[in-house]
Write an enzyme that holds these catalytic residues in place. Structure first.
Site, PDB file in Angstrom:
ATOM      1  N   LYS A 114       0.808  -1.243   0.000  1.00  0.00           N
ATOM      2  CA  LYS A 114       0.000   0.000   0.000  1.00  0.00           C
ATOM      3  C   LYS A 114       0.832   1.280   0.000  1.00  0.00           C
ATOM      4  O   LYS A 114       0.814   2.047   0.970  1.00  0.00           O
ATOM      5  CB  LYS A 114      -0.965   0.011   1.192  1.00  0.00           C
ATOM      6  CG  LYS A 114      -1.958  -1.147   1.190  1.00  0.00           C
ATOM      7  CD  LYS A 114      -2.997  -0.984   2.289  1.00  0.00           C
ATOM      8  CE  LYS A 114      -4.016  -2.103   2.328  1.00  0.00           C
ATOM      9  NZ  LYS A 114      -3.472  -3.442   2.650  1.00  0.00           N
ATOM     10  N   ASP A 156       3.044   7.992  -1.119  1.00  0.00           N
ATOM     11  CA  ASP A 156       4.199   8.865  -0.935  1.00  0.00           C
ATOM     12  C   ASP A 156       4.248   9.828  -2.105  1.00  0.00           C
ATOM     13  O   ASP A 156       3.312   9.857  -2.922  1.00  0.00           O
ATOM     14  CB  ASP A 156       5.472   7.982  -0.882  1.00  0.00           C
ATOM     15  CG  ASP A 156       6.556   8.588  -0.008  1.00  0.00           C
ATOM     16  OD1 ASP A 156       6.845   9.794  -0.192  1.00  0.00           O
ATOM     17  OD2 ASP A 156       7.108   7.875   0.847  1.00  0.00           O
ATOM     18  N   ILE A 157       5.326  10.605  -2.238  1.00  0.00           N
ATOM     19  CA  ILE A 157       5.458  11.425  -3.447  1.00  0.00           C
ATOM     20  C   ILE A 157       5.621  10.458  -4.625  1.00  0.00           C
ATOM     21  O   ILE A 157       6.092   9.323  -4.453  1.00  0.00           O
ATOM     22  CB  ILE A 157       6.630  12.432  -3.354  1.00  0.00           C
ATOM     23  CG1 ILE A 157       7.956  11.724  -3.106  1.00  0.00           C
ATOM     24  CG2 ILE A 157       6.353  13.457  -2.266  1.00  0.00           C
ATOM     25  CD1 ILE A 157       9.154  12.657  -3.219  1.00  0.00           C
ATOM     26  N   THR A 195       8.840   8.427  -5.414  1.00  0.00           N
ATOM     27  CA  THR A 195       9.137   7.364  -4.436  1.00  0.00           C
ATOM     28  C   THR A 195       8.203   6.176  -4.657  1.00  0.00           C
ATOM     29  O   THR A 195       8.628   5.018  -4.587  1.00  0.00           O
ATOM     30  CB  THR A 195       8.986   7.924  -2.998  1.00  0.00           C
ATOM     31  OG1 THR A 195       9.887   9.016  -2.868  1.00  0.00           O
ATOM     32  CG2 THR A 195       9.293   6.883  -1.950  1.00  0.00           C
ATOM     33  N   ARG A 220     -15.602 -15.270   3.572  1.00  0.00           N
ATOM     34  CA  ARG A 220     -15.839 -16.310   4.579  1.00  0.00           C
ATOM     35  C   ARG A 220     -17.024 -17.184   4.179  1.00  0.00           C
ATOM     36  O   ARG A 220     -17.976 -16.690   3.566  1.00  0.00           O
ATOM     37  CB  ARG A 220     -16.209 -15.675   5.936  1.00  0.00           C
ATOM     38  CG  ARG A 220     -15.103 -14.888   6.612  1.00  0.00           C
ATOM     39  CD  ARG A 220     -14.017 -15.799   7.155  1.00  0.00           C
ATOM     40  NE  ARG A 220     -13.015 -15.087   7.920  1.00  0.00           N
ATOM     41  CZ  ARG A 220     -11.952 -14.464   7.382  1.00  0.00           C
ATOM     42  NH1 ARG A 220     -11.756 -14.465   6.086  1.00  0.00           N
ATOM     43  NH2 ARG A 220     -11.072 -13.862   8.171  1.00  0.00           N
ATOM     44  N   ARG A 260      -6.853 -16.396   6.919  1.00  0.00           N
ATOM     45  CA  ARG A 260      -6.976 -17.345   8.036  1.00  0.00           C
ATOM     46  C   ARG A 260      -7.770 -18.613   7.756  1.00  0.00           C
ATOM     47  O   ARG A 260      -7.348 -19.694   8.182  1.00  0.00           O
ATOM     48  CB  ARG A 260      -7.520 -16.611   9.271  1.00  0.00           C
ATOM     49  CG  ARG A 260      -6.469 -15.710   9.886  1.00  0.00           C
ATOM     50  CD  ARG A 260      -7.044 -14.660  10.774  1.00  0.00           C
ATOM     51  NE  ARG A 260      -7.741 -13.636  10.004  1.00  0.00           N
ATOM     52  CZ  ARG A 260      -8.227 -12.518  10.535  1.00  0.00           C
ATOM     53  NH1 ARG A 260      -8.130 -12.299  11.825  1.00  0.00           N
ATOM     54  NH2 ARG A 260      -8.822 -11.631   9.758  1.00  0.00           N
TER      55      ARG A 260
END
Ligand code: C5P
Length: 237
Positions: free
Chosen positions: A69, A72-73, A76, A186, A216
């Site tokens: 995720k 940033d600029i 980057t 689920r 899970r």
């Protein structure tokens, strides 16, 4: 130009989140599910600890979704996405809130990298852990659902077509030419854990999801292969 909204780098819609702590556990799960599931999701938990050689090893077992995720600029973000691609990732995530200019750069980058091998950049709209009360104050005047649709439209106008959303948001994003990936999947008798808004696998695909992330219920099952098979049977893969 938009990436084809229906093209998927995964082998089938079931993506298993390798939410475990050690390289050995992750590799053993990936090897046992290789060829059966559509791909493997890795997050910072394993990527930061074990780095490029580990991601490459998982990628040998199936397409890797690196869910870090980025927000940033834009330069980057671009460097981080290139580094993920070089590690072997087939799918990465960025935040839609990074804005139109950054998203346009991501769209150009997706196009460039997907010429080398199947590759997608997915945008996260509103984190599913945020509700009306936990939204940043500046976003509070409108409801979460309004922001999700507005951000999805922003992502599309930048030239990206992939979005991560909760099962709850699938319906409002259906029919917009987007590739939708959703966690929170689920069966009725599964433990929900900390997931609040869940849907069954079939239900999510019918509501427009192209890929389902399951953690899970598979990785903590006594027999992860059998648990994965139950999901695959439900979606007839
Ligand atoms: O174990 P479970 O099936 O709930 O795992 C879902 C996976 O998807 C986890 O790795 C979780 O971090 C991730 N995820 C999520 N909700 C989001 C984005 C990612 O549950 N909005």
């Amino acid at each position: 130009m938009l990436n084809n909204p229906s093209s998927s780098p995964f082998l089938n819609p079931l993506v298993v989140a390798l939410d475990v702590d050690t390289r050995e556990e992750a590799l053993s799960l990936a090897k046992s599910l290789s060829g059966q599931v559509g791909g493997f999701k890795l997050g910072p938990r394993l990527c930061l600890r074990y780095g490029q050689s580990f991601v490459e090893e998982i990628a040998r077992q199936g397409p890797v979704f690196m869910d870090n995720k980025h927000f940033d600029i834009s330069s980057t973000m671009e460097a981080a996405v290139r580094a993920s691609f070089d590690c072997g990732a087939s799918v990465v995530t960025v935040h839609a809130l990074s804005g139109l200019d950054a998203l346009k750069k991501m769209a150009a980058l997706e196009l460039e990298l997907s010429r080398i091998r199947p590759f997608r950049i997915l945008a996260v709209t509103v984190l599913t852990s945020w509700d009306q009360n936990s939204l940043p104050p500046v976003l509070r005047p409108d409801g979460v659902a309004i922001h999700v649709v507005a951000l999805a439209d922003l992502v599309k106008s930048a030239g990206l077509t992939g979005i991560v959303c909760s099962p709850h948001e699938l319906e409002s994003l259906q029919g917009r030419g987007l590739y939708l990936l959703t966690p929170g999947i689920r069966f009725p008798d599964d433990e929900k854990g900390d997931q609040k808004r869940v849907a069954g696998p079939q239900e999510a695909l019918q509501a427009g999801a192209r890929a389902l992330v399951v953690g899970r219920p598979i990785v903590q099952a006594k027999d992860p292969g059998a648990a994965a098979e139950k999901f695959l049977r439900a979606i007839q893969v």
